[in-house]
Design a protein around this motif. Structure first.
Motif, short mmCIF file in Angstrom:
data_model
loop_
_atom_site.label_atom_id
_atom_site.label_comp_id
_atom_site.label_asym_id
_atom_site.label_seq_id
_atom_site.Cartn_x
_atom_site.Cartn_y
_atom_site.Cartn_z
N GLU A 68 0.85 -1.09 0.13
CA GLU A 68 0.05 -0.07 -0.03
C GLU A 68 0.82 1.16 0.06
O GLU A 68 0.69 2.29 -0.88
CB GLU A 68 -0.95 -0.10 1.21
CG GLU A 68 -2.07 -1.06 1.15
CD GLU A 68 -2.95 -1.02 2.48
OE1 GLU A 68 -2.71 0.12 3.15
OE2 GLU A 68 -3.66 -2.05 2.63
N TYR A 69 2.13 1.28 0.76
CA TYR A 69 2.71 2.38 0.79
C TYR A 69 3.39 2.67 -0.25
O TYR A 69 3.80 3.85 -0.68
CB TYR A 69 3.78 2.15 2.25
CG TYR A 69 4.34 3.53 2.55
CD1 TYR A 69 3.70 4.70 3.15
CD2 TYR A 69 5.93 3.49 2.31
CE1 TYR A 69 4.56 5.66 3.40
CE2 TYR A 69 6.57 4.92 2.73
CZ TYR A 69 5.78 6.09 3.32
OH TYR A 69 6.51 6.95 3.70
N LEU A 70 3.95 1.59 -1.06
CA LEU A 70 4.93 1.72 -2.28
C LEU A 70 3.86 2.10 -3.25
O LEU A 70 4.34 2.88 -4.16
CB LEU A 70 5.54 0.26 -2.45
CG LEU A 70 6.51 -0.12 -1.68
CD1 LEU A 70 7.03 -1.41 -1.97
CD2 LEU A 70 7.73 0.89 -1.68
N ALA A 71 2.69 1.76 -3.19
CA ALA A 71 1.54 2.12 -4.32
C ALA A 71 1.49 3.78 -4.16
O ALA A 71 1.16 4.54 -5.06
CB ALA A 71 0.42 1.41 -4.21
N GLY A 110 12.85 4.69 0.96
CA GLY A 110 14.01 4.36 0.07
C GLY A 110 13.80 3.58 -1.25
O GLY A 110 14.07 3.87 -2.29
N LEU A 111 12.76 2.42 -1.00
CA LEU A 111 12.37 1.56 -2.15
C LEU A 111 11.52 2.72 -3.20
O LEU A 111 11.69 2.74 -4.50
CB LEU A 111 11.49 0.71 -1.85
CG LEU A 111 12.38 -0.44 -1.21
CD1 LEU A 111 11.37 -1.77 -1.01
CD2 LEU A 111 13.38 -1.10 -2.12
N GLY A 112 10.87 3.42 -2.46
CA GLY A 112 9.94 4.48 -3.57
C GLY A 112 10.59 5.48 -4.12
O GLY A 112 10.17 5.76 -5.28
N ARG A 126 12.08 2.82 -10.53
CA ARG A 126 11.04 1.71 -10.55
C ARG A 126 11.75 0.38 -10.70
O ARG A 126 12.42 0.23 -11.49
CB ARG A 126 10.11 1.68 -11.59
CG ARG A 126 8.93 0.80 -11.56
CD ARG A 126 8.06 0.88 -12.71
NE ARG A 126 7.14 2.27 -12.52
CZ ARG A 126 6.01 2.47 -11.92
NH1 ARG A 126 5.73 1.47 -11.38
NH2 ARG A 126 5.59 3.71 -12.00
N MET A 127 11.38 -0.42 -9.77
CA MET A 127 12.04 -1.77 -9.75
C MET A 127 11.30 -2.97 -10.35
O MET A 127 9.90 -2.80 -10.16
CB MET A 127 12.46 -2.29 -8.26
CG MET A 127 13.54 -1.20 -7.78
SD MET A 127 13.58 -1.62 -5.81
CE MET A 127 14.31 -3.27 -5.80
N PRO A 128 11.74 -3.98 -10.83
CA PRO A 128 11.15 -4.96 -11.27
C PRO A 128 10.26 -5.81 -9.82
O PRO A 128 10.68 -5.58 -8.64
CB PRO A 128 11.91 -6.11 -11.89
CG PRO A 128 13.12 -5.49 -12.18
CD PRO A 128 12.98 -4.26 -11.22
N GLU A 129 8.94 -6.44 -10.17
CA GLU A 129 8.24 -6.92 -9.07
C GLU A 129 9.19 -7.74 -8.34
O GLU A 129 8.97 -7.71 -6.94
CB GLU A 129 7.03 -7.44 -9.70
CG GLU A 129 5.99 -7.79 -8.32
CD GLU A 129 5.53 -6.64 -7.37
OE1 GLU A 129 5.30 -6.84 -6.54
OE2 GLU A 129 5.56 -5.45 -7.88
N GLN A 130 9.82 -8.74 -8.72
CA GLN A 130 10.72 -9.70 -8.19
C GLN A 130 11.64 -9.07 -7.12
O GLN A 130 12.00 -9.47 -6.15
CB GLN A 130 11.26 -10.69 -9.05
CG GLN A 130 12.28 -10.21 -10.05
CD GLN A 130 11.64 -9.88 -11.47
OE1 GLN A 130 10.54 -9.35 -11.36
NE2 GLN A 130 12.30 -10.00 -12.33
N ASP A 131 12.18 -7.87 -7.61
CA ASP A 131 13.14 -7.39 -6.81
C ASP A 131 12.62 -6.53 -5.61
O ASP A 131 13.08 -6.54 -4.59
CB ASP A 131 13.72 -6.23 -7.42
CG ASP A 131 14.80 -6.95 -8.59
OD1 ASP A 131 15.16 -8.14 -8.70
OD2 ASP A 131 15.35 -5.97 -9.72
#
Length: 255
Positions: A97-100, A156-158, A162-167
């Motif tokens: 949710e947060y990444l979205a 930090g990820l956000g 943009r990263m692949p879903e598996q990452d």
């Protein structure tokens, strides 16, 4: 007129404008142009009012940004009352949710030069993270720091490209495994002292265990051990063998 803010020094309150509308316009502007595009003049143009009109509702640009940040934190839906489930699944759901949220509002993940106090929606989301992490078994005193660490990790990820879903899933695995490892270590540290065992390497025992650490140079009967600090245990008797002779003693000195 009472002067309580820069925008209240002249003119009247513009009709049809309120703080909620100002904040919504600020979020739209931030989504479209990012942090560099946010200014009171640009926001006033978005609202089709004068720049001074905006100051009826916010005193500074930092105040406006804090309100915008809190507004977007209201987007993740709160869990249903009494919602349970495994804490790992709950944390994954919160993280997604947060990444979205950060995907919709990339500016919310970027450092701003200021660290505004969290508003009610941001504080409520942080509380959800803190409650979820607490279910992993971390001590209560670690909850706030753990929640902040999780949110900064996700921010930090956000902020990254943009990263692949598996990452992303791999990064969440690392996050959850780290929390699990820390919780297990905390439980082991607390549990070892609670049951009355010595903690490895500290050279002390917990009161009530009735034992002395090996190698301290004393025996269990209160006498000093021979050089080296250890006492050899007595050898068991072999059935049918004669008893061991008594240890020789030094002859008495002539009187």
């Amino acid at each position: 007129m009472t002067r309580t803010g820069a925008g209240r020094r002249r003119g009247g309150r513009p009709p049809g404008l309120d703080r909620e509308r100002v904040v919504r316009a600020a979020v739209r502007l931030l989504d479209a142009e990012g942090l560099p595009g946010l200014s009171m003049r640009r926001l006033a143009a978005e609202l089709d009012v004068t720049a001074m009109s905006v100051y009826w509702y916010v005193d500074t640009k930092d105040d406006l940004l804090a309100l915008a940040l809190d507004a977007v934190h209201a987007e993740p839906a709160p869990p249903a009352p009494g919602a349970g489930g495994d804490w790992r699944d709950r944390l994954r759901a919160l993280a997604r949710e947060y990444l979205a949220l950060l995907d919709r509002h990339p500016w919310a993940a970027r450092p701003t030069g200021t660290d505004p106090a969290p508003g009610p929606h941001a504080a409520a989301f942080a509380e959800r993270v803190r409650d979820t992490v607490a279910r992993a078994g971390l001590p209560a005193c670690r909850g706030p720091g753990a929640a902040v660490s999780v949110l900064r990790f996700l921010r930090g990820l956000g902020a990254a490209p943009r990263m692949p879903e598996q990452d992303v899933e791999y990064a969440l695995d690392l996050l959850i495994n780290g929390i699990e490892t820390t919780a297990a270590r905390e439980r082991g540290r607390t549990g070892s002292r609670a049951v009355g065992h010595a903690t490895p390497g500290d050279g002390h025992t917990t009161p009530g265990d009735g034992h002395t650490p090996p190698g301290d140079g004393h025996t269990g009967d209160g006498h000093a051990a021979p050089e080296g600090g250890r006492v050899s245990p007595p050898r068991p008797a072999v059935p049918g063998s004669p008893p061991s002779p008594p240890a020789p003693t030094a002859p008495a000195s002539p009187g």
